[in-house]
Motif scaffolding. Sequence first.
Motif, mmCIF file in Angstrom:
data_model
loop_
_atom_site.group_PDB
_atom_site.id
_atom_site.type_symbol
_atom_site.label_atom_id
_atom_site.label_comp_id
_atom_site.label_asym_id
_atom_site.label_seq_id
_atom_site.Cartn_x
_atom_site.Cartn_y
_atom_site.Cartn_z
ATOM 1 N N ILE A 478 0.614 -1.108 0.011
ATOM 2 C CA ILE A 478 -0.034 0.097 0.051
ATOM 3 C C ILE A 478 0.952 1.277 0.033
ATOM 4 N N ALA A 479 0.596 2.277 -0.960
ATOM 5 C CA ALA A 479 1.433 3.614 -1.023
ATOM 6 C C ALA A 479 0.570 4.593 -0.361
ATOM 7 N N LEU A 480 1.167 5.055 0.709
ATOM 8 C CA LEU A 480 0.348 6.298 1.255
ATOM 9 C C LEU A 480 0.983 7.601 0.468
ATOM 10 N N HIS A 485 -2.133 16.239 4.889
ATOM 11 C CA HIS A 485 -3.626 15.266 5.265
ATOM 12 C C HIS A 485 -3.750 14.021 4.761
ATOM 13 N N ALA A 486 -3.101 13.871 4.001
ATOM 14 C CA ALA A 486 -2.651 12.185 3.603
ATOM 15 C C ALA A 486 -1.642 11.572 4.680
ATOM 16 N N ARG A 487 -0.615 12.348 5.074
ATOM 17 C CA ARG A 487 0.395 12.053 5.800
ATOM 18 C C ARG A 487 -0.002 11.499 7.209
ATOM 19 N N ARG A 503 3.218 -4.417 3.119
ATOM 20 C CA ARG A 503 4.198 -3.309 3.209
ATOM 21 C C ARG A 503 3.817 -1.971 2.922
ATOM 22 N N LEU A 504 4.335 -0.969 3.415
ATOM 23 C CA LEU A 504 3.770 0.287 3.397
ATOM 24 C C LEU A 504 4.912 1.053 2.784
ATOM 25 N N VAL A 505 4.440 1.830 1.662
ATOM 26 C CA VAL A 505 5.397 2.863 1.171
ATOM 27 C C VAL A 505 4.821 4.293 1.206
ATOM 28 N N VAL A 506 5.571 5.253 1.813
ATOM 29 C CA VAL A 506 5.097 6.541 2.060
ATOM 30 C C VAL A 506 5.550 7.518 1.095
ATOM 31 N N MET A 507 4.973 8.479 0.593
ATOM 32 C CA MET A 507 5.552 9.572 -0.356
ATOM 33 C C MET A 507 4.262 10.507 -0.101
ATOM 34 N N THR A 508 4.593 11.602 0.530
ATOM 35 C CA THR A 508 3.937 12.898 0.795
ATOM 36 C C THR A 508 4.776 14.127 0.482
#
Length: 706
Positions: A478-480, A485-487, A503-508
């Motif tokens: 899952i990509a955040l 406000h998403a972060r 697996r969590l991928v964060v891109m903010t």
Amino acid sequence: MSDPALNRATDTVPTPSTATTRRRRSDIEGLRAVAALLIAVYHIWFGKVSGGVDVFLVLTGFLITGSLVRALERDGRIALGAFWAKLVRRLFPAGAVVLGTVLVGAYLLLPRSRWTDVIADVQAAALYHGNWHLALGSVDYMAENGAASPVQHFWSLGVQGQFYLLWPLLLTAAGLVAAALGARVRTAAVMTLSAVFAGSFGYSLWITANEPVWAYFDTGARLWELALGGLLALTLGRVRLSSRMRGAAGWTGLTALVLCGLVVSDHLPYPGLASLWPTLAAVLVIVAGAGADVGRLSANRLLGWAPLTWLGGHAFTLFLWHWPVLVFYLEVTGTERPTLGGGLLVLGLSFAAALATSWVVDGGLTRLTRTRTAPSWSLAAGVLFVVPVLLGGLAWGQVIQRDQELRLELASDPTAYPGAGVHLSPALAEGLPDLPVYPDTTTVARETIDQTRACNALIDDTELVRCEAGDPEGDYTIALVGSSHARHWYQALDTLADRHGWRLVVMTKNACQFSTADQTYRGEAFEECDAWNGHVMAELRDLRPEAVFTTGTRTRTGADRPEHVPDGYVERWRELDELGVDVVAVRDTPRFGFNVPECVDRNGAGSPECSERQSYSMARTSPANALEDVPDNTAFVDMTEYLCSDGLCPGVIGNQLAYYDTNHMSHAFSRSMATVLEPDLLDALPEAPEADASLVESAAVLYEEP
């Protein structure tokens, strides 16, 4: 800010006729007074840059350079120890008196949520690196929602403190070069300062254009103003102007200075080219007063008027006091800008405090140490004032830390601090104990930001910043993606990713919506956001996650700015559909017309004052429900029932501080949202692997009926 007491002995400059005959420049004292008044007036009533600080930087360079070069010419050396010791004695006591009072005032008048920042600001100011402390803080998104520090104005003293360390060393080096080459000291100093001026001014133009907030506090972007004053001190004796020309220069400079705050717009990058206005105005005034025959109707004669010169003698302490008095006044009155009467009260209190401080420092300290002339005594006298301020800040910080540790220990009991989970059990809600909120209001903002700092692009960033959490070997990704406000759903998703093996991928990126539409920031084209969006899509094409979690609506405040689905959202979801990526579009969260931690500090966690009407920023129902032609890959999630009830959105939910500012969830509350988000998220992602038991089932004892 130039200390008049420090420079009083150096208020002499060469006359046009001779470089060795000097006279006292009373108009310099008057110019200090005008600059200090302009700073106070523009801060109090207009909240604008006045140019007064730039004038003080020029004056500091003018007076100190002249004094140091004369010492080199006379003695062949600069007595560095005596010079620095005298500075410590003259600068530290007055500053320490103000800083110590600020600590006491912060404890009595400011909300608890601001205490930690004030302590850090005071310590940085006391050690004369407040400008770098503020510069580092200014590039943090958290600073956009922060209140003004009561010692924010100490940044200019930080610049000057660093100048005082650098300048005698620089001129000493110039003197050594002059001796080695058989050149005049003054010539070597002029060449050295010319190089500093050119380099610093060029750098100032560049950094102001690229990082204007940072540039404002950057010593490198300000050194040219000090070098300009120094060059003026070394070359003023060669200036030949008629009496009429000097009269015109004096009035032109003084008028330009007074009008600076009105002419220089807040939208102009500063310092940069805009700072030439006040600095050149100061140069004109100094040049105009260099002649022996100052005209009776000249601006310099006015500046030499006894009341102005008297005020100039207290300009340093007036500058030190006006800002904390203003900050505390606004806090006590709950206003954003003083009225005419309120501003006069602030100015009057600042004058009174300035006079009292001058009496304590000059009348008391100077009298007691008059017979002690050794540099070590001067150094000790200055340090004696600063040490208690530093120790007081450290002790207060330790008390706050112990309280934080106690709250953390209490928060380990989920029945005492359930956060959003309180909605899942009437029994839990009814039996909720009366405890101090967690996280602690003093650190909630910084702790929340720190947890995602490495995964987040700042306003000026164009490149992608990404990080991973959850199970790095997980088969389901899952990509955040999106704005802050998403972060602020990160902690909830991180909890769920750990539990279910995702697996969590964060891109903010701050203030940047995940959209195909061109975006704006503060009324201007947000090109950095558009570039960032392109990088994100390229990354998603390579990554091919199973799902993207992002915001589906955007809340805003004001009747003319309703909650809506921004342009480009649906088109972006279609692009992901073509990639075979599912989208979970969560409804945006509420916004408050006040800082939530500060409200809790003032009114208590259970106060209705710390709840905001849902209609203040949100529609009655999600605007996403009315969308047409939504791609099949998109599912909507609405968590509003856990954030607001009966049209009100509380700032504290389940004993947890729900927000760290006016609109972003705290780290602890976001983590508690995992419990209520889990079933909706699993419904939206039917192919996602699940753990054997849900969060609620795993903690069933917490939610069972009595």
